[in-house]
Design a protein around this motif. Structure first.
Motif, PDB file in Angstrom:
ATOM      1  N   UNK A  35       0.716  -1.199  -0.027  1.00  0.00           N
ATOM      2  CA  UNK A  35      -0.046   0.141   0.166  1.00  0.00           C
ATOM      3  C   UNK A  35       1.003   1.153   0.130  1.00  0.00           C
ATOM      4  N   UNK A  36       0.474   2.155  -0.701  1.00  0.00           N
ATOM      5  CA  UNK A  36       0.971   3.780  -0.784  1.00  0.00           C
ATOM      6  C   UNK A  36       0.115   4.694  -0.207  1.00  0.00           C
ATOM      7  N   UNK A  37      -1.228   4.391  -0.533  1.00  0.00           N
ATOM      8  CA  UNK A  37      -2.295   5.422  -0.250  1.00  0.00           C
ATOM      9  C   UNK A  37      -3.704   4.617  -0.062  1.00  0.00           C
ATOM     10  N   UNK A  38      -4.694   5.203   0.427  1.00  0.00           N
ATOM     11  CA  UNK A  38      -5.852   4.730   0.521  1.00  0.00           C
ATOM     12  C   UNK A  38      -6.751   5.560   1.497  1.00  0.00           C
ATOM     13  N   UNK A  39      -8.119   5.179   1.531  1.00  0.00           N
ATOM     14  CA  UNK A  39      -8.974   6.009   2.499  1.00  0.00           C
ATOM     15  C   UNK A  39      -8.468   5.925   3.943  1.00  0.00           C
ATOM     16  N   UNK A  40      -8.797   6.741   4.925  1.00  0.00           N
ATOM     17  CA  UNK A  40      -8.315   6.703   6.209  1.00  0.00           C
ATOM     18  C   UNK A  40      -8.342   5.542   7.146  1.00  0.00           C
ATOM     19  N   UNK A  41      -9.400   4.826   6.737  1.00  0.00           N
ATOM     20  CA  UNK A  41      -9.454   3.603   7.577  1.00  0.00           C
ATOM     21  C   UNK A  41      -8.665   2.564   7.204  1.00  0.00           C
ATOM     22  N   UNK A  42      -8.292   2.247   5.662  1.00  0.00           N
ATOM     23  CA  UNK A  42      -7.277   1.459   5.252  1.00  0.00           C
ATOM     24  C   UNK A  42      -5.854   1.741   5.777  1.00  0.00           C
ATOM     25  N   UNK A  43      -5.528   3.021   5.642  1.00  0.00           N
ATOM     26  CA  UNK A  43      -4.212   3.380   6.211  1.00  0.00           C
ATOM     27  C   UNK A  43      -4.244   3.396   7.440  1.00  0.00           C
ATOM     28  N   UNK A  44      -5.201   3.213   8.506  1.00  0.00           N
ATOM     29  CA  UNK A  44      -4.866   2.959   9.898  1.00  0.00           C
ATOM     30  C   UNK A  44      -4.595   1.682  10.160  1.00  0.00           C
ATOM     31  N   UNK A  45      -5.318   0.826   9.267  1.00  0.00           N
ATOM     32  CA  UNK A  45      -5.134  -0.693   9.616  1.00  0.00           C
ATOM     33  C   UNK A  45      -3.550  -1.083   9.027  1.00  0.00           C
ATOM     34  N   UNK A  46      -3.406  -0.781   7.855  1.00  0.00           N
ATOM     35  CA  UNK A  46      -2.191  -1.492   7.355  1.00  0.00           C
ATOM     36  C   UNK A  46      -0.989  -0.307   7.057  1.00  0.00           C
ATOM     37  N   UNK A  47       0.176  -0.773   7.117  1.00  0.00           N
ATOM     38  CA  UNK A  47       1.416  -0.248   7.010  1.00  0.00           C
ATOM     39  C   UNK A  47       1.687  -0.594   5.498  1.00  0.00           C
ATOM     40  N   UNK A  48       3.195  -0.163   5.329  1.00  0.00           N
ATOM     41  CA  UNK A  48       3.639  -0.284   3.934  1.00  0.00           C
ATOM     42  C   UNK A  48       4.383  -1.792   3.729  1.00  0.00           C
ATOM     43  N   UNK A  49       3.950  -2.697   4.429  1.00  0.00           N
ATOM     44  CA  UNK A  49       4.101  -4.056   4.356  1.00  0.00           C
ATOM     45  C   UNK A  49       3.821  -4.847   3.128  1.00  0.00           C
ATOM     46  N   UNK A  50       4.578  -5.850   2.911  1.00  0.00           N
ATOM     47  CA  UNK A  50       3.921  -6.749   1.620  1.00  0.00           C
ATOM     48  C   UNK A  50       2.803  -7.319   2.042  1.00  0.00           C
ATOM     49  N   UNK A  51       1.876  -7.077   0.883  1.00  0.00           N
ATOM     50  CA  UNK A  51       0.466  -7.629   0.975  1.00  0.00           C
ATOM     51  C   UNK A  51       0.435  -9.289   0.862  1.00  0.00           C
TER      52      UNK A  51
END
Length: 546
Positions: A35-51
């Motif tokens: 992830x590099x961006x997304x809505x506020x909820x998504x960015x609160x749950x996930x960091x920039x780790x590999x999906x």
């Protein structure tokens, strides 16, 4: 930056694809999707780790929740191909609640950081109207860095649910045009390579480049485009073009109208293959947009007799038989007077171009096409491997290729130098001559006029590319040329130009430097009449079966 938009109905399927690292199942899978961006909820749950697969499924459920909660359907028209009617027909409607867009850089631009991609993604979503910046409730969305594609393009993917948080539907009306405009704005904001909205050139895929490197040769499409451009520019008729193209060593084959062998609607070319290999064919339009047969015909003479002659030459080429005509213009040896007249024409063209409005794209494209063709022909005659002449031809050909040629008016009448390519192809040896230098000076003048047009139109990328190839490649080359000669209107003898060190210096003497805020006049001004040598009745625009 290039946007590519698609619509679908399966958010989970899209997210699993974007997070996949299984290269056996996914052609463009990569090793570290994150992830590099997304809505506020998504960015609160996930960091920039590999999906991984579980992450992808969880993100898809989050994105799709408003649609399921409100039971909203987003449908678009569905079409299918009707073979009997030979057209697409409306067959109903399909679910299309998933909006997917990739943003891709050119391979030459390298890679961006996650921070840069994140900022670009947020700005892009704001501009497309999917966030609260639109004054409406936001859509749920995510941006995934997918790394570098097989073709070498660093890119991200944006996945958006078109059902907003409050259950309303997001509008996608005009999204293709809006995405293109937004990319142009973001290119300027973030210092990316700014793609032209006027001109468009063909790219090369990664495999094609790798094959050329492996075989230690030039890419076939580049060499074929140069040969076709040289042959077309040197020809006054279609039959002559076919013969000249075959003289360069290319293989040619026509594409016939259905159930005919005398109505040619297109063509393909190929380099002669090595022993045991098969030729690799390229259609004219895949070489360059202005090398399609219909575009080429606009510059050639046309008549029933010439159409019959052309069909005979195409048929001979298709069967690898000898050329039909053995007495065509391609076998003539131009006199010294013709070199003088074309040099005068080139000088007159360079001068009159300065009065052409910079938004008269058709006229500038035609001038660039003729100069590019001249350098392509000279390269074919002089360079055993691509050098400064080939590089100059390729760079100027970019201006010759309009993104939407039918949207522009016809070019205005100017002194023609289309036949200049004929002079270089007809040269009996690879020796450099003073006459070639004199003509080269005027061709460089024309190239600098094209440079000025781009610079004053704000297309700094195109301007810098032309200036760079002329100064860094043509400059050293021109220093090896004999001293130029000029022949006045009433003179019978030639005299050397005074002092300038190279042909580039000579050409730039007549250039007014670009001053901040300066502009090419918006309306043509009368030019001083000059004696010009026009090719014999070059095309009337009436081609064969366009």
């Amino acid at each position: 930056m290039i946007p590519n938009i698609t619509r679908g109905s399966r958010m989970t399927g899209l997210m699993v694809y974007l997070a996949s690292t299984d290269t056996d199942k996914t052609k463009n899978a990569h090793t570290e999707p994150h992830l590099v961006a997304g809505d506020a909820a998504i960015m609160a749950w996930y960091d920039d780790g590999v999906l991984d697969h579980d992450d992808a499924v969880a993100i898809a459920k989050h994105l799709d929740r408003p649609r399921k909660a409100y039971g909203v359907e987003v449908r678009i028209k569905d079409f299918a191909w009707d073979a009997a009617r030979k057209q697409r027909v409306h067959v109903g409607y399909k679910d299309a609640s998933v909006w997917h867009c990739s943003l891709s850089l050119r391979a030459e631009e390298g890679a961006l950081t996650d921070q840069q991609w994140g900022d670009i993604a947020n700005d892009f979503m704001d501009s497309m109207g999917f966030t609260e910046a639109s004054g409406k409730t936001q859509c749920r969305w995510v941006a995934i860095n997918h790394g570098t594609s097989e073709n070498g393009n660093h890119h991200i993917h944006l996945a958006v649910s078109l059902v907003r948080e409050d259950g309303t539907k997001a509008s996608t009306h005009g999204d293709y045009q809006r995405a293109q405009q937004t990319c142009r704005e973001l290119e300027a904001k973030y210092g990316l390579e700014q793609l032209s909205t006027v001109h468009a050139t063909r790219g090369y895929d990664r495999a094609e480049k790798a094959t050329a490197v492996r075989d230690e040769r030039e890419m076939h499409r580049a060499s074929l485009a140069r040969k076709v451009r040289a042959s077309a520019s040197a020809s006054a008729s279609e039959g002559e073009f076919v013969r000249r193209a075959r003289n360069t060593g290319m293989l040619l084959r026509p594409r016939y109208a259905k159930n005919t062998t005398d109505v040619i609607v297109g063509y393909s070319v190929a380099e002669r293959p090595r022993s045991g290999e098969r030729p690799i064919w390229f259609g004219g339009g895949t070489l360059a947009s202005d090398l399609k047969l219909g575009a080429l015909r606009e510059a050639w003479m046309d008549s029933p007799h010439l159409a019959t002659e052309a069909a005979a030459e195409w048929n001979a080429a298709a069967r690898n038989k000898r050329k039909v005509s053995k007495t065509g213009p391609e076998n003539a040896n131009p006199s010294a007077d013709v070199w003088v007249e074309y040099t005068r024409n080139a000088a007159a063209l360079a001068e009159q171009l300065r009065s052409i409005p910079r938004d008269d794209h058709a006229t500038w494209a035609k001038a660039a096409r003729e100069v590019s063709g001249a350098f392509a022909a000279w390269s074919h005659r002089l360079e055993s491997t691509p050098g400064p002449l080939a590089a100059t031809a390729a760079e100027l050909s970019r201006t010759a290729q309009l993104r939407a040629p039918r949207e522009h008016n016809k070019p205005v009448a100017l002194p023609s130098i289309a036949g200049t390519a004929m002079l270089f192809l007809a040269a009996s040896s690879k020796n450099k001559t003073a006459a070639q230098t004199a003509l080269m000076v005027q061709l460089i003048n024309t190239a600098f006029a094209v440079y000025e047009m781009h610079a004053q139109s704000g297309r700094s990328r195109e301007a810098q590319r032309i200036r760079s190839v002329v100064e860094n490649q043509l400059g050293p080359f021109s220093a090896t040329m004999p001293k130029a000669v000029s022949v006045g209107a009433g003179q019978q003898t030639a005299t050397e130009f005074a002092v300038p060190r190279t042909a580039v210096d000579i050409a730039r003497r007549g250039m007014a430097p670009i001053r901040p805020g300066s502009a090419v006049p918006t309306t043509p001004t009368p030019a001083t009449p000059a004696k010009t040598h026009q090719p014999s009745q070059r095309g009337t625009g009436q081609g064969l079966d366009r």
